[in-house]
Design a protein around this motif. Structure first.
Motif, mmCIF file in Angstrom:
data_model
loop_
_atom_site.group_PDB
_atom_site.id
_atom_site.type_symbol
_atom_site.label_atom_id
_atom_site.label_comp_id
_atom_site.label_asym_id
_atom_site.label_seq_id
_atom_site.Cartn_x
_atom_site.Cartn_y
_atom_site.Cartn_z
ATOM 1 N N VAL A 1 -32.836 -20.276 -15.440
ATOM 2 C CA VAL A 1 -31.805 -21.196 -15.923
ATOM 3 C C VAL A 1 -31.719 -22.392 -14.981
ATOM 4 O O VAL A 1 -31.468 -22.236 -13.783
ATOM 5 N N VAL B 1 -22.602 -18.655 -14.915
ATOM 6 C CA VAL B 1 -23.914 -18.114 -15.282
ATOM 7 C C VAL B 1 -23.931 -16.600 -15.104
ATOM 8 O O VAL B 1 -24.430 -15.864 -15.962
ATOM 9 N N ALA C 1 -22.069 -14.981 -17.947
ATOM 10 C CA ALA C 1 -22.832 -15.010 -19.204
ATOM 11 C C ALA C 1 -23.823 -13.855 -19.257
ATOM 12 O O ALA C 1 -23.946 -13.165 -20.278
ATOM 13 N N LEU D 1 -25.417 -19.489 -22.523
ATOM 14 C CA LEU D 1 -25.909 -20.303 -21.413
ATOM 15 C C LEU D 1 -26.063 -21.763 -21.825
ATOM 16 O O LEU D 1 -25.664 -22.680 -21.095
ATOM 17 N N ASN E 1 -23.008 -24.024 -21.921
ATOM 18 C CA ASN E 1 -22.392 -24.404 -20.654
ATOM 19 C C ASN E 1 -22.816 -25.830 -20.298
ATOM 20 O O ASN E 1 -24.008 -26.144 -20.246
ATOM 21 N N VAL F 1 -25.512 -26.308 -17.595
ATOM 22 C CA VAL F 1 -26.867 -25.804 -17.838
ATOM 23 C C VAL F 1 -27.699 -26.860 -18.554
ATOM 24 O O VAL F 1 -27.331 -27.358 -19.611
ATOM 25 N N VAL G 1 -32.859 -23.507 -20.496
ATOM 26 C CA VAL G 1 -32.980 -22.057 -20.349
ATOM 27 C C VAL G 1 -34.380 -21.650 -20.782
ATOM 28 O O VAL G 1 -34.828 -21.993 -21.877
#
Length: 248
Positions: free
Chosen positions: A99, A113, A116, A225, A228, A231, A234
């Motif tokens: 990530v 994170v 999650a 994720l 967010n 982020v 991913v």
């Protein structure tokens, strides 16, 4: 699904771009600011920045937002100081995740994170626990109707690419991280617009997922994720059959 099929992920993200436009703009702004900070604010002399400006234009991000993000990176405008962080973890079924985040508060982002992963049956791992299962490289996706394999391979390899892979969905160019800018420039000079251009974590092997429940949890972890704001990207190594993914 996202982990094993990069083209599927690109299409999926394009489909949600409109509904998450504010978050898309926020992420692009952070990336543009960082690119300008590290490589300068002139897109003509900063291929990474130029690639992001093109991506911002494709997402219909207002030009003034782009200009403001660049000026924050060059110090012409005051702004929050961001830093890039890479988190590693395992999702349901032993699927490996990498990530990438851009944050002004490492404590907050790490907490989010970690939460999650825990919520969807996974766990955050220590640095180096997962990254070895991925190739960290520049990655460009180009649709087959835009060029031929021979033409693409000829100038891409000359620009410093390591390989050009062909599938039914399109061409994938891979290059060393340090060659990303040169390959990006070569594509521009040929008038070829990549469907995706990024420095990615590409799985060197995949984990086949046949259980619909596990597949559903993996997809939900991706969604959580990606929702967010901190982020940026991913990456994971699951291989889920499209029929199973569609039923989750």
């Amino acid at each position: 699904m996202a982990g094993h099929n990069k083209w599927s992920k690109v299409k999926r993200l394009k489909a949600v771009t409109d509904s998450r436009k504010g978050k898309v703009f926020s992420r692009l702004s952070r990336e543009i600011t960082l690119a300008a900070k590290t490589g300068g604010g002139d897109p003509d002399g900063n291929a990474r920045l130029r690639t992001l400006v093109i991506k911002a234009r494709d997402a219909n991000m207002p030009a003034e937002n782009v200009d403001r993000a660049i000026k924050k990176g060059t110090g012409e405008l005051p702004g929050v100081v961001f830093e890039e962080i890479v988190y590693e973890g395992y999702g349901p079924g032993g699927v490996a995740f990498v990530v990438q985040a851009t944050t002004d508060n490492k404590t907050r982002t790490a907490k989010d994170v970690r939460a999650a992963f825990a919520k969807h049956g996974g766990n955050l791992a220590s640095s180096g626990a997962v990254a070895f299962q991925f190739l960290h490289a520049g990655q460009f996706l180009v649709a087959t109707e835009k060029t031929t394999e021979e033409t693409l391979m000829e100038f891409a390899l000359e620009a410093g690419a390591d390989d050009v892979l062909t599938s039914e969905q399109g061409y994938e160019i891979r290059c060393n991280v340090h060659a990303f800018d040169k390959v990006a420039q070569a594509l521009e000079l040929k008038g070829l617009k990549a469907d995706s251009a990024e420095i990615a974590y590409i799985p060197v092997s995949s984990v086949t997922v046949t259980d619909a429940v596990i597949a559903g949890s993996i997809i939900k972890l991706h969604d959580t994720l990606e929702e967010n704001d901190d982020v940026q990207a991913v990456f994971s190594n699951e291989a889920i059959d499209d029929a199973i993914a569609a039923g989750t």
